[in-house]
Design an enzyme around this catalytic site. Structure first.
Site, PDB file in Angstrom:
ATOM      1  N   HIS A   5      13.294 -15.708   1.853  1.00 10.47           N
ATOM      2  CA  HIS A   5      12.335 -15.193   2.844  1.00 10.47           C
ATOM      3  C   HIS A   5      10.940 -15.813   2.784  1.00 10.47           C
ATOM      4  O   HIS A   5      10.097 -15.504   3.617  1.00 10.47           O
ATOM      5  CB  HIS A   5      12.211 -13.670   2.742  1.00 10.47           C
TER       6      HIS A   5
HETATM    7  C1  UD1 Z   1       5.738  -9.776   2.861  1.00 12.51           C
HETATM    8  C2  UD1 Z   1       4.766 -10.186   1.742  1.00 12.51           C
HETATM    9  C3  UD1 Z   1       5.559 -10.955   0.679  1.00 12.51           C
HETATM   10  C4  UD1 Z   1       6.747 -10.142   0.185  1.00 12.51           C
HETATM   11  C5  UD1 Z   1       7.587  -9.651   1.356  1.00 12.51           C
HETATM   12  C6  UD1 Z   1       8.639  -8.693   0.834  1.00 12.51           C
HETATM   13  C7  UD1 Z   1       2.418 -10.723   2.317  1.00 12.51           C
HETATM   14  C8  UD1 Z   1       1.456 -11.811   2.512  1.00 12.51           C
HETATM   15  N1  UD1 Z   1       3.716 -11.098   2.246  1.00 12.51           N
HETATM   16  O1  UD1 Z   1       6.257 -10.944   3.435  1.00 12.51           O
HETATM   17  O2  UD1 Z   1       4.716 -11.225  -0.429  1.00 12.51           O
HETATM   18  O3  UD1 Z   1       7.521 -10.945  -0.662  1.00 12.51           O
HETATM   19  O4  UD1 Z   1       6.759  -8.963   2.304  1.00 12.51           O
HETATM   20  O5  UD1 Z   1       9.748  -8.637   1.677  1.00 12.51           O
HETATM   21  O6  UD1 Z   1       2.037  -9.586   2.246  1.00 12.51           O
HETATM   22  N2  UD1 Z   1       9.522  -8.050  10.252  1.00 12.51           N
HETATM   23  C9  UD1 Z   1      10.376  -7.228  10.930  1.00 12.51           C
HETATM   24  N3  UD1 Z   1      10.491  -5.930  10.515  1.00 12.51           N
HETATM   25  C10 UD1 Z   1       9.806  -5.405   9.462  1.00 12.51           C
HETATM   26  C11 UD1 Z   1       8.910  -6.262   8.780  1.00 12.51           C
HETATM   27  C12 UD1 Z   1       8.785  -7.580   9.181  1.00 12.51           C
HETATM   28  O7  UD1 Z   1      11.038  -7.652  11.874  1.00 12.51           O
HETATM   29  O8  UD1 Z   1       9.958  -4.208   9.151  1.00 12.51           O
HETATM   30  C13 UD1 Z   1       9.419  -9.470  10.668  1.00 12.51           C
HETATM   31  C14 UD1 Z   1       8.282  -9.722  11.663  1.00 12.51           C
HETATM   32  O9  UD1 Z   1       8.711 -10.684  12.551  1.00 12.51           O
HETATM   33  C15 UD1 Z   1       7.195 -10.306  10.775  1.00 12.51           C
HETATM   34  C16 UD1 Z   1       8.008 -11.064   9.713  1.00 12.51           C
HETATM   35  O10 UD1 Z   1       9.169 -10.272   9.510  1.00 12.51           O
HETATM   36  O11 UD1 Z   1       6.332 -11.151  11.460  1.00 12.51           O
HETATM   37  C17 UD1 Z   1       7.279 -11.224   8.407  1.00 12.51           C
HETATM   38  O12 UD1 Z   1       6.833  -9.955   7.907  1.00 12.51           O
HETATM   39  P1  UD1 Z   1       5.498  -9.844   7.030  1.00 12.51           P
HETATM   40  O13 UD1 Z   1       5.371  -8.460   6.519  1.00 12.51           O
HETATM   41  O14 UD1 Z   1       4.339 -10.426   7.739  1.00 12.51           O
HETATM   42  O15 UD1 Z   1       5.775 -10.835   5.830  1.00 12.51           O
HETATM   43  P2  UD1 Z   1       7.006 -10.903   4.826  1.00 12.51           P
HETATM   44  O16 UD1 Z   1       7.649 -12.236   4.965  1.00 12.51           O
HETATM   45  O17 UD1 Z   1       7.849  -9.693   4.957  1.00 12.51           O
HETATM   46  N1  UDP Z   2      16.301  -5.792  -1.892  1.00  7.88           N
HETATM   47  C1  UDP Z   2      17.029  -4.799  -1.229  1.00  7.88           C
HETATM   48  N2  UDP Z   2      17.827  -5.171  -0.171  1.00  7.88           N
HETATM   49  C2  UDP Z   2      17.939  -6.462   0.231  1.00  7.88           C
HETATM   50  C3  UDP Z   2      17.189  -7.465  -0.450  1.00  7.88           C
HETATM   51  C4  UDP Z   2      16.374  -7.083  -1.491  1.00  7.88           C
HETATM   52  O1  UDP Z   2      16.968  -3.622  -1.596  1.00  7.88           O
HETATM   53  O2  UDP Z   2      18.686  -6.724   1.177  1.00  7.88           O
HETATM   54  C5  UDP Z   2      15.391  -5.392  -2.993  1.00  7.88           C
HETATM   55  C6  UDP Z   2      15.638  -6.074  -4.306  1.00  7.88           C
HETATM   56  O3  UDP Z   2      16.520  -5.309  -5.106  1.00  7.88           O
HETATM   57  C7  UDP Z   2      14.239  -6.168  -4.913  1.00  7.88           C
HETATM   58  C8  UDP Z   2      13.312  -6.198  -3.711  1.00  7.88           C
HETATM   59  O4  UDP Z   2      14.089  -5.772  -2.600  1.00  7.88           O
HETATM   60  O5  UDP Z   2      13.933  -5.027  -5.694  1.00  7.88           O
HETATM   61  C9  UDP Z   2      12.754  -7.571  -3.483  1.00  7.88           C
HETATM   62  O6  UDP Z   2      12.090  -7.602  -2.238  1.00  7.88           O
HETATM   63  P1  UDP Z   2      11.715  -8.955  -1.508  1.00  7.88           P
HETATM   64  O7  UDP Z   2      12.605 -10.033  -1.950  1.00  7.88           O
HETATM   65  O8  UDP Z   2      11.659  -8.634  -0.051  1.00  7.88           O
HETATM   66  O9  UDP Z   2      10.202  -9.193  -1.970  1.00  7.88           O
HETATM   67  P2  UDP Z   2       9.522  -9.932  -3.225  1.00  7.88           P
HETATM   68  O10 UDP Z   2      10.041  -9.300  -4.458  1.00  7.88           O
HETATM   69  O11 UDP Z   2       9.815 -11.383  -3.111  1.00  7.88           O
HETATM   70  O12 UDP Z   2       8.071  -9.683  -2.998  1.00  7.88           O
END
Ligand code: UD1
Ligand code: UDP
Length: 357
Positions: A203
């Site tokens: 991601h």
């Molecule tokens: C964010 C965090 C990242 C973390 C990740 C966990 C920051 C800078 N990034 O990244 O550190 O690892 O969360 O998963 O804070 N979207 C949906 N539904 C949702 C949420 C997001 O469709 O409920 C889509 C939207 O198109 C959005 C994109 O995902 O633009 C990215 O979401 P965003 O929260 O901006 O960043 P993450 O990649 O999730």
């Molecule tokens: N996770 C989950 N479902 C999924 C993928 C990840 O519950 O389909 C959980 C995983 O066990 C871990 C956390 O989400 O605890 C990690 O989140 P993510 O990779 O989105 O964020 P990051 O840790 O990179 O910030």
């Protein structure tokens, strides 16, 4: 009772904050704030149910947006909450925009800010998360560092007051939920999984925002010698949809999984492939060899211990094959389930706050 405000915004923060919320419940009046950065049920609401957490007391509904939009909306919301409630302390965890907003808001108000998972460094300032970590660590009154190395990073930057080495709350969450996952989740039957298989997640913008790189990663997974299940983050799925990408081989794309289903999938996998921070940690705890598709990591202890390898997309297929075929190679990448502590991080964090707030 003193009030403790707790801010979360995304999936991993909900998971890792759960042990702190549990430990604090009898000792503080909790005010749980969700910034609303993640909002789909499968990225947010489902985790409150799986982790048996109370619903947030307020949701700032910041939603998706640019880095500045998310940070600014969160900042205004958290500032308003802190001004109105004047809690004894406010906690945020990790490196997301919710952490940055909370850190900046609290730094200009009397409320003490506690940063959980302090001191992690990738030394890569192109990642928004690295900027968030550094800022948060430099304004926190309480720095809850998961490892000795994190404490050293803080000391290297002159942050020595209010630093506590607590372990990482991911261990608490894993220990509590893996037995539940093994008992309750039917995910393996639902996915029709034989052994061996690979559990994958991707991601990070570094991997998703470059179509060639993303195609190379997906191609490597689609050509693996065993089934690969990839619960796709909405960011990744949306890019794959734009590219019109459909796997035709070993790769199966599914939607984000509930926590218990994901833990079961990971715990029983032969190999993990990821760019997630939390999954690098969980793979080490669950003793699943991990390949991290990134040029660097803020979880270097996993690499130093030999349980995690950084790989480029071009090397991925070969490394997966080796691990699938070679028992000794796999065994060499397990055996360090304790890198992140003993499962009592949540309690330690609350003990510190109880004593000092
Ligand atoms: C964010 C965090 C990242 C973390 C990740 C966990 C920051 C800078 N990034 O990244 O550190 O690892 O969360 O998963 O804070 N979207 C949906 N539904 C949702 C949420 C997001 O469709 O409920 C889509 C939207 O198109 C959005 C994109 O995902 O633009 C990215 O979401 P965003 O929260 O901006 O960043 P993450 O990649 O999730
Ligand atoms: N996770 C989950 N479902 C999924 C993928 C990840 O519950 O389909 C959980 C995983 O066990 C871990 C956390 O989400 O605890 C990690 O989140 P993510 O990779 O989105 O964020 P990051 O840790 O990179 O910030």
């Amino acid at each position: 009772m003193r009030e403790l405000a707790v801010v979360v915004g995304t999936r991993p923060e909900i998971i890792k904050m759960a042990p702190v919320v549990r430990a604090a419940t009898d000792r503080f009046d909790l005010h749980l704030v969700h910034t609303g950065q993640h909002y789909d049920d499968e990225m947010s609401g489902a985790f409150f149910a799986s982790l048996d957490l109370p619903a947030p007391d307020e949701n700032l509904s910041i939603g998706s947006g640019t880095q500045a939009e998310q940070t600014a909306d969160g900042l205004v919301g958290v500032e308003s909450m802190l001004t109105e409630r004047e809690p004894a302390a406010v906690l945020a965890l990790g490196d997301t925009n919710a952490v940055l907003s909370t850190a900046i808001a609290a730094s200009k108000l009397p409320t003490a800010f506690g940063h959980i998972e302090a001191g992690l460094r990738s030394f890569d300032r192109t990642m928004p998360e690295e900027v968030n970590r550094v800022v948060a660590d430099h304004v926190a009154e309480f720095s809850f560092a998961p490892t000795e190395q994190a404490v050293e990073h803080l000391a290297d930057e002159g942050v020595t007051a209010g630093v506590y080495e607590t372990g990482n709350t991911i261990v608490d969450a894993c220990r509590e939920h893996v037995p539940l996952a093994e008992e309750r989740s039917d995910v393996l039957e639902e996915l029709g999984l034989p052994e061996p298989y690979v559990a994958a997640t991707i991601h990070r913008p570094h991997n998703t925002d470059d179509p060639e790189r993303l195609r190379a990663i997906m191609g490597a997974l689609d050509g693996a010698g065993a089934p690969v299940v990839l619960p796709a983050h909405p960011r990744t799925q949306s890019v794959l949809d734009d590219l019109g990408y459909e796997p035709t081989g070993s790769l199966e794309l599914v939607g984000p999984l509930d926590y218990l289903d994901f833990l079961k999938l990971l715990d029983n996998a032969t190999v993990a492939v990821t760019d997630s921070g939390g999954i690098q940690e969980e793979a080490s705890i669950l003793e699943v060899p991990c390949l991290t598709v990134r040029p660097n990591t803020e979880r270097p202890e996993t690499v130093d211990a030999g349980v995690n390898q950084l790989v480029e997309p071009g090397e991925l297929r070969g490394r997966v094959e080796t691990l699938l075929e070679d028992d000794a190679a796999r065994a060499a990448m397990t055996g360090h389930p304790d890198l992140y502590g003993d499962g009592r991080a949540g309690e330690r964090i609350v003990d510190v706050l109880d004593e000092h707030c």
